[in-house]
Write a protein that holds these residues in place. Structure first.
Motif, PDB file in Angstrom:
ATOM      1  N   ASP A  96       0.879  -1.178   0.000  1.00 56.27           N
ATOM      2  CA  ASP A  96       0.000   0.000   0.000  1.00 56.27           C
ATOM      3  C   ASP A  96       0.913   1.222   0.000  1.00 56.27           C
ATOM      4  O   ASP A  96       1.006   1.942   0.972  1.00 56.27           O
ATOM      5  CB  ASP A  96      -0.874  -0.054   1.263  1.00 56.27           C
ATOM      6  CG  ASP A  96      -1.947   1.023   1.225  1.00 56.27           C
ATOM      7  OD1 ASP A  96      -2.183   1.568   0.136  1.00 56.27           O
ATOM      8  OD2 ASP A  96      -2.513   1.324   2.292  1.00 56.27           O
ATOM      9  N   GLY A  97       1.655   1.379  -1.077  1.00 53.02           N
ATOM     10  CA  GLY A  97       2.714   2.390  -1.113  1.00 53.02           C
ATOM     11  C   GLY A  97       4.015   1.773  -0.628  1.00 53.02           C
ATOM     12  O   GLY A  97       4.005   0.725   0.021  1.00 53.02           O
ATOM     13  N   GLU A  98       5.132   2.412  -0.919  1.00 52.69           N
ATOM     14  CA  GLU A  98       6.448   1.885  -0.558  1.00 52.69           C
ATOM     15  C   GLU A  98       6.790   2.279   0.877  1.00 52.69           C
ATOM     16  O   GLU A  98       6.614   3.429   1.263  1.00 52.69           O
ATOM     17  CB  GLU A  98       7.499   2.439  -1.510  1.00 52.69           C
ATOM     18  CG  GLU A  98       7.214   2.091  -2.959  1.00 52.69           C
ATOM     19  CD  GLU A  98       8.443   1.593  -3.686  1.00 52.69           C
ATOM     20  OE1 GLU A  98       9.553   1.882  -3.228  1.00 52.69           O
ATOM     21  OE2 GLU A  98       8.268   0.895  -4.694  1.00 52.69           O
ATOM     22  N   ASP A  99       7.276   1.310   1.670  1.00 56.90           N
ATOM     23  CA  ASP A  99       7.689   1.631   3.038  1.00 56.90           C
ATOM     24  C   ASP A  99       9.184   1.379   3.246  1.00 56.90           C
ATOM     25  O   ASP A  99       9.686   1.454   4.362  1.00 56.90           O
ATOM     26  CB  ASP A  99       6.865   0.847   4.061  1.00 56.90           C
ATOM     27  CG  ASP A  99       7.015  -0.662   3.880  1.00 56.90           C
ATOM     28  OD1 ASP A  99       7.965  -1.098   3.194  1.00 56.90           O
ATOM     29  OD2 ASP A  99       6.187  -1.413   4.431  1.00 56.90           O
TER      30      ASP A  99
END
Ligand SMILES: Cc1cc2nc3c(=O)[nH]c(=O)nc-3n(C[C@H](O)[C@H](O)[C@H](O)COP(=O)(O)OP(=O)(O)OC[C@H]3O[C@@H](n4cnc5c(N)ncnc54)[C@H](O)[C@@H]3O)c2cc1C
Length: 327
Positions: A96-99
């Motif tokens: 859910d997006g880059e972490d």
């Protein structure tokens, strides 16, 4: 690599290991490197346990663990080795997006990593341990379901703890009830091979995308399958509620959960997968449990965390304990 159960057990070994999942295999490799003799018994047809990859209708589908993360130096070193041999690569850095945390996968599926660890290890599969005995001479005997009796000085069990408990409780005093009473979450899953692209967007994995769904992945977008194929894992509450329900009804409800991710593609083949011991609910505070008088060690992800990394760390800790006990 594997030998069929029913063969002569061969000579007594330093350590028998029950369970050829990640924990058992990591421990086996460490023990062999330390100069000990090892035999691994697994009730499955092959190695891997919850590192499971299935081939169906031309697809390659991971249906247990989907990916793994890396924090420890020992696992990082193994990942470097696997990467250099093209067995592992980064899937993505978040769903859910880059972490910033890489999610690693087996390039040929997660089970291929277990197969790699099992290379050169004496693994008997299928060979289900049905009884154990710590004899008067201080040796372990493990009887498998074909009647073969295997003998060793030390015993390491990495089976789910309720199963380990039922195998060893008669021989060992002081097994901590808390850990053996701890239950595991269950997972109901659906594997679906599609005739066209799924509705998932790259990178092809979503965590808790809808109520009831823990994870959904497109194995083609993930890069392990030549054709689109979904893995959907229902969440623990959804799975528990339907565990004993009519299988046809459960399958139809799983299809309902998968529908938004299938999109307009047609279904080529679908299978339901049930994991009774999917996730230990309350991992034990130590990385393994050791009974010195009987030279028994219990390991697995129930001891170091309910993930690939936990199973890895527990396997290493269990091997260190066995080396000490075998001295
Ligand atoms: C659906 C699902 C999704 C997951 N997703 C992820 C993920 O994305 N990332 C992640 O990091 N982790 C994930 N995990 C967790 C990860 O797969 C496990 O933590 C790890 O593989 C556990 O390894 P283990 O060796 O402790 O146990 P297991 O892999 O369960 O190995 C135990 C072995 O013992 C054998 N056994 C049991 N009883 C006997 C007996 N009596 N005789 C002989 N053999 C026996 C079994 O056949 C099995 O092979 C997931 C797990 C599941 C089920």
């Amino acid at each position: 690599m594997t030998a069929r159960a029913g063969r002569a057990p061969g000579p007594e070994v330093d350590t028998l290991i029950i369970g050829a999942g990640l924990s058992g295999l990591v421990a086996a490799r460490r023990l062999i490197a330390a100069g000990l003799t090892v035999r691994v018994l697994d009730k499955g047809r092959s190695v891997g346990g919850r590192l499971a990859t299935r081939r169906m209708a031309g697809a390659v589908v991971d249906h247990g663990a989907q990916f793994f993360t890396v924090r420890s130096e020992s696992l990082a070193a193994q990942v470097d080795d696997w990467t250099s041999r093209d067995l592992v690569r980064v899937w993505c850095n978040g769903f859910d997006g880059e972490d910033g945390h890489p999610r690693y996968i087996g390039t040929a599926g997660m089970n291929s990593l277990a197969k790699d660890l099992a290379t050169g290890v004496d693994v008997r599969a299928p060979a289900m341990a049905v009884a154990t005995r710590f004899d008067d001479l201080g040796h372990w005997e493990v009887t498998t379901d074909d009647g073969t009796v295997h003998r060793s000085r030390c015993l390491l069990s990495t089976a789910p703890v309720p199963q380990s408990f039922s195998l060893v409780f008669e021989s060992v005093d002081g097994l901590p009830r808390e850990v053996f009473d701890a239950d595991y979450d269950r997972t109901l899953g659906l594997l679906v091979v599609l005739d066209g692209p799924s509705a998932l967007a790259p990178p092809g994995g979503m965590q808790q995308p809808l109520p009831g769904v823990a994870f959904v992945a497109d194995n083609a977008l993930k890069g392990i399958s030549p054709v689109p194929a979904l893995t959907l894992h229902a969440d623990p509450a959804w799975s528990l509620e339907r565990w004993d329900a009519d299988p046809d009804g459960v399958e139809s409800e799983l299809h309902g959960l998968a529908e938004p991710f299938i999109g307009s593609a047609g279904i080529v083949e679908a299978q339901v997968k049930r994991w009774r011991f999917a996730t230990p609910r309350a991992p034990w505070s130590e990385r393994c449990w050791i009974d010195e008088p009987t030279r028994l060690v219990l390991g697995g992800d129930a001891f170091a965390g309910p993930r690939f990394e936990g199973a890895w760390e527990s396997g290493i800790a269990a091997a260190e304990a066995v080396v000490t006990l075998c001295r």
